[in-house]
Scaffold this motif. Structure first.
Motif, PDB file in Angstrom:
ATOM      1  N   ARG A  54     -69.034  21.664  25.880  1.00 58.79           N
ATOM      2  CA  ARG A  54     -69.323  20.315  25.375  1.00 58.79           C
ATOM      3  C   ARG A  54     -68.285  19.344  25.947  1.00 58.79           C
ATOM      4  NH1 ARG A  54     -70.181  23.903  21.036  1.00 58.79           N
ATOM      5  NH2 ARG A  54     -68.107  23.565  20.104  1.00 58.79           N
ATOM      6  N   VAL A  55     -68.743  18.465  26.835  1.00 51.62           N
ATOM      7  CA  VAL A  55     -67.816  17.625  27.594  1.00 51.62           C
ATOM      8  C   VAL A  55     -68.327  16.194  27.636  1.00 51.62           C
ATOM      9  CG1 VAL A  55     -68.940  18.340  29.741  1.00 51.62           C
ATOM     10  CG2 VAL A  55     -66.666  17.339  29.839  1.00 51.62           C
ATOM     11  N   GLU A  56     -67.393  15.248  27.572  1.00 54.82           N
ATOM     12  CA  GLU A  56     -67.698  13.832  27.728  1.00 54.82           C
ATOM     13  C   GLU A  56     -66.759  13.247  28.776  1.00 54.82           C
ATOM     14  OE1 GLU A  56     -67.050  12.096  23.909  1.00 54.82           O
ATOM     15  OE2 GLU A  56     -68.952  12.840  23.052  1.00 54.82           O
ATOM     16  N   VAL A  57     -67.230  12.230  29.486  1.00 51.73           N
ATOM     17  CA  VAL A  57     -66.373  11.473  30.404  1.00 51.73           C
ATOM     18  C   VAL A  57     -66.226  10.075  29.836  1.00 51.73           C
ATOM     19  CG1 VAL A  57     -66.114  10.525  32.722  1.00 51.73           C
ATOM     20  CG2 VAL A  57     -67.074  12.828  32.408  1.00 51.73           C
ATOM     21  N   ASP A  58     -64.981   9.668  29.601  1.00 51.30           N
ATOM     22  CA  ASP A  58     -64.711   8.342  29.027  1.00 51.30           C
ATOM     23  C   ASP A  58     -64.735   7.304  30.151  1.00 51.30           C
ATOM     24  OD1 ASP A  58     -63.847   6.076  27.771  1.00 51.30           O
ATOM     25  OD2 ASP A  58     -62.189   7.038  26.697  1.00 51.30           O
ATOM     26  N   SER A  59     -65.869   6.642  30.271  1.00 51.47           N
ATOM     27  CA  SER A  59     -66.015   5.639  31.333  1.00 51.47           C
ATOM     28  C   SER A  59     -65.880   4.224  30.787  1.00 51.47           C
ATOM     29  CB  SER A  59     -67.387   5.797  32.008  1.00 51.47           C
ATOM     30  OG  SER A  59     -68.428   5.672  31.049  1.00 51.47           O
ATOM     31  N   GLY A  60     -65.278   4.088  29.618  1.00 50.46           N
ATOM     32  CA  GLY A  60     -65.124   2.785  28.990  1.00 50.46           C
ATOM     33  C   GLY A  60     -64.098   1.902  29.681  1.00 50.46           C
ATOM     34  N   ASP A  61     -63.874   0.733  29.094  1.00 46.82           N
ATOM     35  CA  ASP A  61     -63.003  -0.275  29.710  1.00 46.82           C
ATOM     36  C   ASP A  61     -61.521  -0.085  29.374  1.00 46.82           C
ATOM     37  OD1 ASP A  61     -65.221  -1.514  30.827  1.00 46.82           O
ATOM     38  OD2 ASP A  61     -65.520  -2.808  29.066  1.00 46.82           O
ATOM     39  N   ASP A  62     -61.177   0.814  28.443  1.00 49.07           N
ATOM     40  CA  ASP A  62     -59.778   0.993  28.058  1.00 49.07           C
ATOM     41  C   ASP A  62     -58.956   1.511  29.234  1.00 49.07           C
ATOM     42  OD1 ASP A  62     -60.151   0.213  25.395  1.00 49.07           O
ATOM     43  OD2 ASP A  62     -60.788   2.233  24.807  1.00 49.07           O
ATOM     44  N   ARG A  63     -57.653   1.218  29.188  1.00 52.13           N
ATOM     45  CA  ARG A  63     -56.737   1.755  30.189  1.00 52.13           C
ATOM     46  C   ARG A  63     -56.583   3.255  29.974  1.00 52.13           C
ATOM     47  NH1 ARG A  63     -53.582  -2.080  32.754  1.00 52.13           N
ATOM     48  NH2 ARG A  63     -51.883  -0.597  33.024  1.00 52.13           N
ATOM     49  N   MET A  64     -56.096   3.959  30.992  1.00 52.37           N
ATOM     50  CA  MET A  64     -56.003   5.411  30.940  1.00 52.37           C
ATOM     51  C   MET A  64     -55.194   5.887  29.733  1.00 52.37           C
ATOM     52  SD  MET A  64     -54.254   8.057  33.639  1.00 52.37           S
ATOM     53  CE  MET A  64     -52.605   7.514  33.158  1.00 52.37           C
ATOM     54  N   GLN A  65     -54.041   5.261  29.458  1.00 50.23           N
ATOM     55  CA  GLN A  65     -53.200   5.715  28.355  1.00 50.23           C
ATOM     56  C   GLN A  65     -53.917   5.566  27.017  1.00 50.23           C
ATOM     57  OE1 GLN A  65     -50.457   7.393  28.513  1.00 50.23           O
ATOM     58  NE2 GLN A  65     -50.423   7.277  30.761  1.00 50.23           N
ATOM     59  N   LYS A  66     -54.708   4.496  26.880  1.00 51.76           N
ATOM     60  CA  LYS A  66     -55.473   4.308  25.644  1.00 51.76           C
ATOM     61  C   LYS A  66     -56.539   5.398  25.517  1.00 51.76           C
ATOM     62  CE  LYS A  66     -57.052   2.182  21.926  1.00 51.76           C
ATOM     63  NZ  LYS A  66     -57.773   0.904  22.060  1.00 51.76           N
ATOM     64  N   LYS A  67     -57.160   5.764  26.629  1.00 53.02           N
ATOM     65  CA  LYS A  67     -58.164   6.821  26.602  1.00 53.02           C
ATOM     66  C   LYS A  67     -57.549   8.164  26.202  1.00 53.02           C
ATOM     67  CE  LYS A  67     -61.255   4.694  29.999  1.00 53.02           C
ATOM     68  NZ  LYS A  67     -61.892   4.825  31.328  1.00 53.02           N
ATOM     69  N   ILE A  68     -56.335   8.407  26.694  1.00 54.20           N
ATOM     70  CA  ILE A  68     -55.643   9.647  26.312  1.00 54.20           C
ATOM     71  C   ILE A  68     -55.357   9.645  24.818  1.00 54.20           C
ATOM     72  CG2 ILE A  68     -53.479  10.928  26.533  1.00 54.20           C
ATOM     73  CD1 ILE A  68     -53.435  10.104  29.492  1.00 54.20           C
ATOM     74  N   ARG A  69     -54.870   8.502  24.302  1.00 51.05           N
ATOM     75  CA  ARG A  69     -54.579   8.420  22.857  1.00 51.05           C
ATOM     76  C   ARG A  69     -55.857   8.604  22.042  1.00 51.05           C
ATOM     77  NH1 ARG A  69     -51.151   4.239  24.567  1.00 51.05           N
ATOM     78  NH2 ARG A  69     -52.627   2.610  23.915  1.00 51.05           N
ATOM     79  N   LEU A 104     -65.028  25.795  18.378  1.00 50.73           N
ATOM     80  CA  LEU A 104     -65.642  25.045  17.287  1.00 50.73           C
ATOM     81  C   LEU A 104     -65.553  23.529  17.474  1.00 50.73           C
ATOM     82  CD1 LEU A 104     -64.542  26.982  14.055  1.00 50.73           C
ATOM     83  CD2 LEU A 104     -66.866  26.750  14.955  1.00 50.73           C
ATOM     84  N   ALA A 105     -64.708  23.066  18.369  1.00 46.55           N
ATOM     85  CA  ALA A 105     -64.479  21.623  18.520  1.00 46.55           C
ATOM     86  C   ALA A 105     -65.778  20.910  18.905  1.00 46.55           C
ATOM     87  CB  ALA A 105     -63.413  21.372  19.579  1.00 46.55           C
ATOM     88  N   PRO A 106     -66.074  19.767  18.279  1.00 43.77           N
ATOM     89  CA  PRO A 106     -67.313  19.061  18.616  1.00 43.77           C
ATOM     90  C   PRO A 106     -67.341  18.587  20.068  1.00 43.77           C
ATOM     91  CG  PRO A 106     -65.939  17.736  17.143  1.00 43.77           C
ATOM     92  CD  PRO A 106     -65.336  19.103  17.186  1.00 43.77           C
ATOM     93  N   VAL A 107     -66.208  18.090  20.567  1.00 44.84           N
ATOM     94  CA  VAL A 107     -66.051  17.780  21.987  1.00 44.84           C
ATOM     95  C   VAL A 107     -64.922  18.668  22.493  1.00 44.84           C
ATOM     96  CG1 VAL A 107     -65.480  16.029  23.706  1.00 44.84           C
ATOM     97  CG2 VAL A 107     -66.816  15.395  21.679  1.00 44.84           C
ATOM     98  N   GLN A 108     -65.244  19.515  23.452  1.00 39.54           N
ATOM     99  CA  GLN A 108     -64.251  20.487  23.921  1.00 39.54           C
ATOM    100  C   GLN A 108     -63.411  19.949  25.075  1.00 39.54           C
ATOM    101  OE1 GLN A 108     -67.340  23.364  24.540  1.00 39.54           O
ATOM    102  NE2 GLN A 108     -66.775  24.552  22.718  1.00 39.54           N
ATOM    103  N   VAL A 109     -63.999  19.043  25.850  1.00 38.37           N
ATOM    104  CA  VAL A 109     -63.302  18.480  27.010  1.00 38.37           C
ATOM    105  C   VAL A 109     -63.645  16.995  27.111  1.00 38.37           C
ATOM    106  CG1 VAL A 109     -62.965  18.586  29.505  1.00 38.37           C
ATOM    107  CG2 VAL A 109     -63.517  20.680  28.241  1.00 38.37           C
ATOM    108  N   THR A 110     -62.626  16.178  27.370  1.00 36.19           N
ATOM    109  CA  THR A 110     -62.850  14.770  27.697  1.00 36.19           C
ATOM    110  C   THR A 110     -62.313  14.502  29.104  1.00 36.19           C
ATOM    111  OG1 THR A 110     -62.730  14.001  25.403  1.00 36.19           O
ATOM    112  CG2 THR A 110     -62.295  12.378  27.107  1.00 36.19           C
ATOM    113  N   GLY A 111     -63.169  13.958  29.942  1.00 32.93           N
ATOM    114  CA  GLY A 111     -62.736  13.560  31.275  1.00 32.93           C
ATOM    115  C   GLY A 111     -62.204  12.136  31.238  1.00 32.93           C
TER     116      GLY A 111
END
Length: 656
Positions: A588-603, A557-564
């Protein structure tokens, strides 16, 4: 000296002989703290009530449902006394117990402030400690009017004689069998401390109240009508022990964290734009994904169960709802009519009349029955502004509405299969703690149809309910105007009960619409109609699941099931290739290609409650692998891509 007359009563199934004048409390040898009232012939009574010949007497424990209701009613009286002592100008409205608490309405010049509530609570503690005695006395109309001359709202209730109800459905303080007043008497002197028009019963003394807390104040119209004066309502809660109160307050804290309105904004699922008006929600893309998954699985299961899908318009001429009986019996919950081309049109508040038209659209044979019609039908109901609450009490919502038309002989098997289908589908969405409620006909003249029809429909529903091996609770008078119903009551993760699916047997609408089918012998027969809403409404069920899971929907049911999450920009393309493999499997998958550092992306992914995170750095790329991170914070490094994809797909497809 003449002997004291004796009475024969029954205690716990055993016949006893007691002296005339014996009270229920004396017969039960009640301590007044754990046993705080008595059932006399099934009706709750004060411990001070005298028993009569042939009475059946049983204890009411303070920790029982009835006991808590009496406790909370008494706490409401204590609160009202405290308010009038601190605010002598305050006029009394009504003060009933409600689920998990109580309230009392007051006519005061200014709204209560948080500081006012602290003062009231402190004075209540003093009254409780004092141990004032609750004493019941009958009174006639003229005496009551004289004693309560300064209380205009009580005088109005005296005029009603027999009770009414406010907007919450809570009964007022006037019952059948004449008027009674409860006096709060000083424990030593017997001096009158306060009094209220009330049918009772009450605790023996104020000292029996073990634990209470005032919660909040709010505005409320007198007797629930916007045409009446606006009063100030104080809500409180009371429990049989300090531990029980603490547990309840802890649950409320947890409920506040899970509030679907708060989570809906944080997770970008839906909103309530002012431009649309109260009780109208819009679903954002992520909320739309969840809703689509919910509806899609439900649609699939209904197709497997032999339902046929239909669609109906949002508006209809007046005559349709007059035929169905909704306008005479449900008009207050419908939006006002729209004048168009010399006719009145109404926004539909229910789908069943239009489904009847589908059935009636051509001749029907017994060979087509049972005919199961299903619709995700949007309806509109005029909920008063004071009760609109997010998605759980809205003015526009979509019902997963089904109407089954069957023969009388088919009805038992259909009800049995239908209730099993409903419960199993709810379990698939993650709810599994149920009881059933059977709502029956009451004394009101709103109920249409013959008593014999109601008796048959009720008996069939009871038989179906009893086959489920679940607790069955009776709800006298709670039926719809056209027939009895079974409600599935489900508990969520923090123990709150929600009414979910409803199933109703209706002999009336087929009659009113003239529905017929041709039987095997060629005769024309009338079908039985079964109404069924599984979610109740998509919006409300969405809110229940959102709070049940605290926003952490199961993977399916999750709107985004996986984040890369790439370690650096150099790893984005690698994760996009992994994401393509997952998308090919419907994930349903997204890849976080933004400018944040890895730890921020995980949070960020954790805040969005994404079930799976796939991390990739140089080492992962060299091994054709990913680091697998779960929503719980656990991490599994160096997982081969094939294995990661297989695990995610399995979790989503099994609804684990």
């Amino acid at each position: 000296m003449s002997a004291v007359p004796e009475l024969r009563i029954t205690l716990a199934g055993v016949e006893r002989v007691v002296a005339a004048g014996t009270t229920a409390g004396e017969a039960l040898e009640a301590d007044g703290r754990t046993v705080i009232a008595a059932y006399v012939n099934g009706e709750p009574r004060d411990l001070a009530a005298e028993v009569a010949e042939g009475d059946d007497v049983a204890p009411v424990q303070i920790a029982s449902e009835t006991g808590r209701s009496i406790l909370r009613h008494s706490a409401a009286h204590i609160m009202a006394q405290a308010v009038q002592e601190l605010f002598p100008e305050a006029k009394l409205g009504i003060g009933p117990p409600i689920e998990n608490g109580f309230y009392y309405d007051f006519d005061v010049a200014e709204p209560f402030t948080p500081e006012d509530l602290k003062r009231v609570e402190k004075r209540m503690q003093e009254i409780v400690k004092q141990g004032q005695r609750f004493a019941r006395r009958p009174i006639d109309d003229s005496e009551a009017r004289a004693e309560l001359a300064a209380e205009p709202y009580k005088l109005e209730l005296i005029g009603l004689k027999g009770g009414s109800s406010d907007d919450d459905g809570s009964s007022v303080e006037v019952g059948e069998g004449g008027l009674t007043i409860y006096d709060n008497l000083h424990p030593r002197t017997g001096e009158l401390c306060w009094k209220d028009l009330c049918r009772g019963p009450h605790l023996p003394t104020t000292k029996v109240v073990p634990a209470f807390k005032l919660m909040r104040s709010a505005a409320a119209y007198w007797r629930g009508s916007e045409k009446n004066p606006q009063l100030q309502r104080i809500y409180g809660t009371a429990w049989e022990s300090k531990d029980a109160l603490k547990s309840y307050l802890t649950m409320l804290e947890e409920a506040a964290k899970r509030d679907h309105r708060k989570l809906g904004a944080e997770l970008d699922l839906f909103s309530f734009p002012d431009e649309l008006g109260s009780g109208m929600a819009v679903f954002h893309p992520k909320g739309g994904v969840v809703r689509k998954a919910m509806e899609g699985y439900s649609r699939h299961r209904h197709e497997e169960a032999g339902y046929e899908f239909v669609n109906t318009p949002h508006i209809s001429k007046r005559a349709l709802f007059e035929t169905s009986g909704h306008l005479p019996n449900y008009a207050e919950s419908m939006f006002p009519p729209i004048e168009l081309e010399g006719a009145e049109y109404f926004l539909k508040a229910m789908n069943c009349p239009m489904h009847n038209l589908i059935f009636k659209g051509r001749g029907r044979s017994y060979r087509e029955l049972p005919l199961r019609l299903f619709e995700f039908g949007t309806v509109y109901r005029y909920e008063k502004s004071g009760v609109v609450h997010g998605l759980t009490r809205a003015r526009g919502f979509t019902q997963d509405d089904a109407h089954i038309y069957c023969t009388d002989e088919q009805m038992p098997d259909e009800l049995d299969a239908l209730l099993t289908f409903v419960l199993n589908l709810l379990r698939d969405y993650g709810l599994d703690d149920f009881y059933l409620e059977l709502s029956t006909r009451g004394d009101s003249d709103k109920f249409i149809g013959e008593p014999e029809e109601w008796a048959e429909a009720t008996d069939r529903l009871r038989q179906a309910a009893e086959k489920q091996d679940l607790d069955l609770v009776m709800d006298p008078g709670g039926a719809a105007y056209y027939g009895p119903k079974i409600s599935v009551q489900a508990k969520d993760a923090i123990g709150r009960t929600w009414q979910m699916s409803t199933i109703q047997v209706d002999f009336q609408q087929p009659k009113r619409f003239g529905l017929e089918y041709q039987a095997a012998d060629g005769s024309r027969q009338r079908p039985v109609m079964i109404h069924r809403a599984l979610f109740g409404s998509i919006e409300r069920f969405f809110a229940v699941l959102l709070e049940h899971y605290e926003g952490a929907f199961p993977a399916w049911l999750a709107p985004v099931q996986v984040t890369g999450i790439p370690i650096s920009d150099d790893h984005v393309a690698y994760l996009e290739r992994v994401a393509d493999r997952l998308r090919a499997e419907g994930i349903r998958v997204e890849v976080d290609s933004g400018d944040d550092r890895m730890q921020k992306k995980i949070r960020n992914a954790q805040k969005q409650k994404v079930p799976f995170m796939l991390l990739a750095g140089d080492d992962d790329v060299s091994k054709d692998a990913v680091s697998f991170r779960y929503r719980s914070g656990e991490q599994n490094n160096g997982v081969a891509i094939d294995d990661a994809v297989a695990e995610i797909v399995a979790a989503v497809r099994t609804r684990a």
